[in-house]
Design an enzyme around this catalytic site. Structure first.
Site, short mmCIF file in Angstrom:
data_model
loop_
_atom_site.label_atom_id
_atom_site.label_comp_id
_atom_site.label_asym_id
_atom_site.label_seq_id
_atom_site.Cartn_x
_atom_site.Cartn_y
_atom_site.Cartn_z
N ASP A 13 0.82 -1.22 0.00
CA ASP A 13 0.00 0.00 0.00
C ASP A 13 0.85 1.27 0.00
O ASP A 13 0.47 2.28 0.58
CB ASP A 13 -0.97 0.02 1.20
CG ASP A 13 -1.75 -1.26 1.31
OD1 ASP A 13 -2.23 -1.72 0.26
OD2 ASP A 13 -1.88 -1.81 2.41
N LYS A 16 2.21 2.34 -5.15
CA LYS A 16 3.04 1.97 -6.30
C LYS A 16 2.32 2.25 -7.61
O LYS A 16 2.92 2.68 -8.59
CB LYS A 16 3.42 0.48 -6.23
CG LYS A 16 4.29 0.15 -5.04
CD LYS A 16 4.54 -1.33 -4.92
CE LYS A 16 3.33 -2.13 -4.48
NZ LYS A 16 2.88 -1.91 -3.10
N ASN A 38 -4.66 -10.01 -4.67
CA ASN A 38 -4.52 -9.47 -3.31
C ASN A 38 -4.05 -8.02 -3.38
O ASN A 38 -4.22 -7.25 -2.44
CB ASN A 38 -3.55 -10.31 -2.45
CG ASN A 38 -2.24 -10.64 -3.15
OD1 ASN A 38 -2.08 -10.43 -4.35
ND2 ASN A 38 -1.29 -11.16 -2.39
N GLY A 40 -4.01 -4.08 -4.75
CA GLY A 40 -4.98 -3.07 -5.21
C GLY A 40 -4.20 -1.82 -5.55
O GLY A 40 -3.80 -1.08 -4.67
N HIS A 41 -3.90 -1.64 -6.83
CA HIS A 41 -3.10 -0.49 -7.24
C HIS A 41 -4.02 0.64 -7.69
O HIS A 41 -4.76 0.50 -8.66
CB HIS A 41 -2.11 -0.90 -8.34
CG HIS A 41 -1.02 -1.80 -7.82
ND1 HIS A 41 -0.04 -2.34 -8.60
CD2 HIS A 41 -0.76 -2.23 -6.56
CE1 HIS A 41 0.77 -3.07 -7.84
NE2 HIS A 41 0.33 -3.03 -6.62
N GLN A 224 2.39 -5.74 -3.37
CA GLN A 224 2.62 -5.87 -1.92
C GLN A 224 3.90 -5.10 -1.56
O GLN A 224 4.23 -4.15 -2.24
CB GLN A 224 2.71 -7.34 -1.47
CG GLN A 224 1.38 -8.09 -1.53
CD GLN A 224 1.03 -8.61 -2.91
OE1 GLN A 224 1.83 -9.25 -3.56
NE2 GLN A 224 -0.17 -8.32 -3.39
N ALA A 299 -7.46 -1.05 -0.58
CA ALA A 299 -8.09 -0.92 -1.90
C ALA A 299 -8.73 -2.24 -2.34
O ALA A 299 -9.62 -2.25 -3.18
CB ALA A 299 -7.06 -0.47 -2.93
N THR A 301 -9.67 -4.96 0.12
CA THR A 301 -10.59 -5.54 1.11
C THR A 301 -11.36 -4.47 1.88
O THR A 301 -12.29 -4.80 2.60
CB THR A 301 -9.79 -6.36 2.14
OG1 THR A 301 -8.84 -5.48 2.75
CG2 THR A 301 -9.08 -7.52 1.49
N ARG A 303 -10.36 -3.01 4.38
CA ARG A 303 -10.01 -3.07 5.81
C ARG A 303 -9.22 -1.83 6.23
O ARG A 303 -8.44 -1.28 5.46
CB ARG A 303 -9.15 -4.31 6.10
CG ARG A 303 -9.92 -5.60 6.02
CD ARG A 303 -9.00 -6.78 6.30
NE ARG A 303 -7.98 -6.92 5.28
CZ ARG A 303 -6.99 -7.80 5.35
NH1 ARG A 303 -6.87 -8.58 6.39
NH2 ARG A 303 -6.10 -7.90 4.37
#
Ligand code: IMP
Length: 423
Positions: A13, A16, A38, A40-41, A224, A299, A301, A303
């Site tokens: 996060d 990137k 997994n 989210g960009h 990641q 982005a 989930t 959370r």
């Protein structure tokens, strides 16, 4: 021509996607080399926000080719949704998107297995995004996986069935309450496979080799962050791929001597989503403010992300493991308004002061040692030039550059493409 790498140096996060988007005009080919949905960009331009999960962040530029490399794991269902969104926005991805035949597929039962395994772990859960990442990489290294190239072959559905049956037995073994309708999930999966088949599958390591030989400029886009690397991250609270520079070699088939620059992306503070140790985590108003101002929600989930001060010990480790040549500092604007900023420069570990990342960074073993710096009050989000940056921010940047022995070339002051200051 050589390949440049772009990697996250923290727990993911780090924004990137924004930097890949900003840099894409300098490159012919943008290639993802590990991870899967997994990730989210997030990209923001022309007042609109776009989130990509598996598709490389160069897809919005007309002149770039985008490659999903062999190291990536693809969920056809999520991939199809991404394609549908691009189509709705008028992006002609068919010409500019290539997929490695050697990339592995995430099956519906991989996702179910991820959920069963996490539930069975109880309090020790990883905090996975539940996208089936771990089980898919397990099948890859266990030599059971199904790859993109397989769906061009006859008889792959039989292999699918055998694997899905095995997964169902494994789900049952976990003995947890997971409700699912496999028939429905499979209908969606096979429908998405048909969409995937309309795209161009390639022998990507050969393609990348020729692209390098032909003088094409290539940017490898990491997902990641380095502290989630399966080998060098805070194991077992990590993802299941090599998120560090070496992952670009195995995830694309690039020889190490073809790598030129390694761009290390980090936030001016630290965040982490999911479980696992986080020495500089804040549980007070400051952490709450960082999360609120920085919109620190996942982005993928949604959370809430945990927030804390910048951890230079961990950042130095990530620079070393990756061989970072240039740094890019994101979200500097989020730190505006604090009287004092803290930077963790060492840990107290078993009664000693250490400056390297030890094997175990659980809270009971580590007390962060901080250096304090004066904060700045100015709103940075409208600034366009390095000369406008407040002195206190320049001091913060220079302190980091000296400690990390690496120049900070970009300071990001907001999510939009335009809110990017080159130094
Ligand atoms: P998984 O990769 O979905 O199995 O998740 C493993 C750990 O990595 C969890 O703590 C996740 O929250 C974290 N993680 C996975 N992908 C990302 C990402 O793109 N950004 C931040 N954290 C991630």
């Amino acid at each position: 021509m050589a390949v440049d790498l772009l990697l996250g140096l923290q727990w993911g996060d780090e924004c990137k996607g924004k930097i890949v988007d900003v840099l894409t005009s300098n490159y012919n080919l943008i290639a993802r080399f590990q991870g899967g949905p997994n990730a989210g960009h997030t990209l923001v331009f022309n007042g609109k926000k776009h989130v990509l999960h598996t598709i490389p962040s160069g897809i919005f530029h007309d002149n770039a080719t985008n490659l999903v490399g062999n190291g990536v794991v693809i969920d056809p269902v999520i991939f199809k949704k991404e394609l549908d969104k691009l189509e709705a926005q008028g992006v002609d991805y068919r010409k500019s998107l290539l997929i490695s035949r050697k990339a592995h597929l995430i099956l519906p039962t991989h996702r179910l297995l991820d959920a069963a395994s996490e539930t069975a772990k109880g309090k020790a859960k990883i905090g996975s995004t539940l996208k089936g990442i771990g089980p898919t990489y397990m099948d890859k290294t266990g030599r059971n996986g199904i790859r993109v190239g397989d769906i061009e072959l006859d008889g792959w559905k039989q292999r699918y069935r055998t694997l899905a049956n095995k997964h169902e037995a494994m789900i049952a073994f976990h003995n947890v309450d997971i409700q699912y309708e496999l028939k429905e999930l499979e209908a969606e999966f096979f429908d998405a496979i048909e969409t995937l088949k309309e795209l161009t599958f390639i022998d990507s390591e050969e393609y990348v080799f020729q692209a390098i030989k032909d003088g094409k400029s290539i940017l490898a886009e990491g997902a990641q962050g380095s502290l989630l690397d399966i080998d060098f991250g805070t194991y077992p609270f990590v993802t299941s791929s090599n998120t560090t520079a070496a992952g670009a070699c195995t995830g694309l088939g690039i020889a190490p001597n073809k790598i030129a620059d390694v761009f290390g992306i980090f936030k001016a503070y630290t965040t982490r989503v999911g479980s696992g140790p986080f020495p500089t985590e804040l549980f007070d108003d400051i952490g709450e403010t960082m999360g609120r101002v920085g919109h620190e929600f996942g982005a993928t989930t949604g959370r809430r992300r945990r927030c804390g001060w910048l951890d230079l010990v961990a950042l130095k480790y990530a620079c070393q493991v990756n061989g970072v040549t240039q740094l890019m500092m994101m979200k500097a604007d989020v730190l505006s308004g604090f009287d004092t900023l803290k930077i963790c420069t060492a840990y107290e570990y078993k009664g000693e002061r250490i400056t390297h990342l030890p094997y175990n960074i659980e809270a009971e073993n580590i007390t962060p040692i901080y250096t304090e710096m004066k904060g700045w009050k100015e709103n940075l989000t409208e600034m366009e030039d390095g000369s406008q940056l407040p002195q206190e921010l320049n001091d913060y940047i220079v302190f980091l550059e000296n400690a990390l022995e690496t120049p900070i070339k970009i300071v990001s002051v907001g999510p939009d493409r335009k809110q990017t200051i080159f130094r």
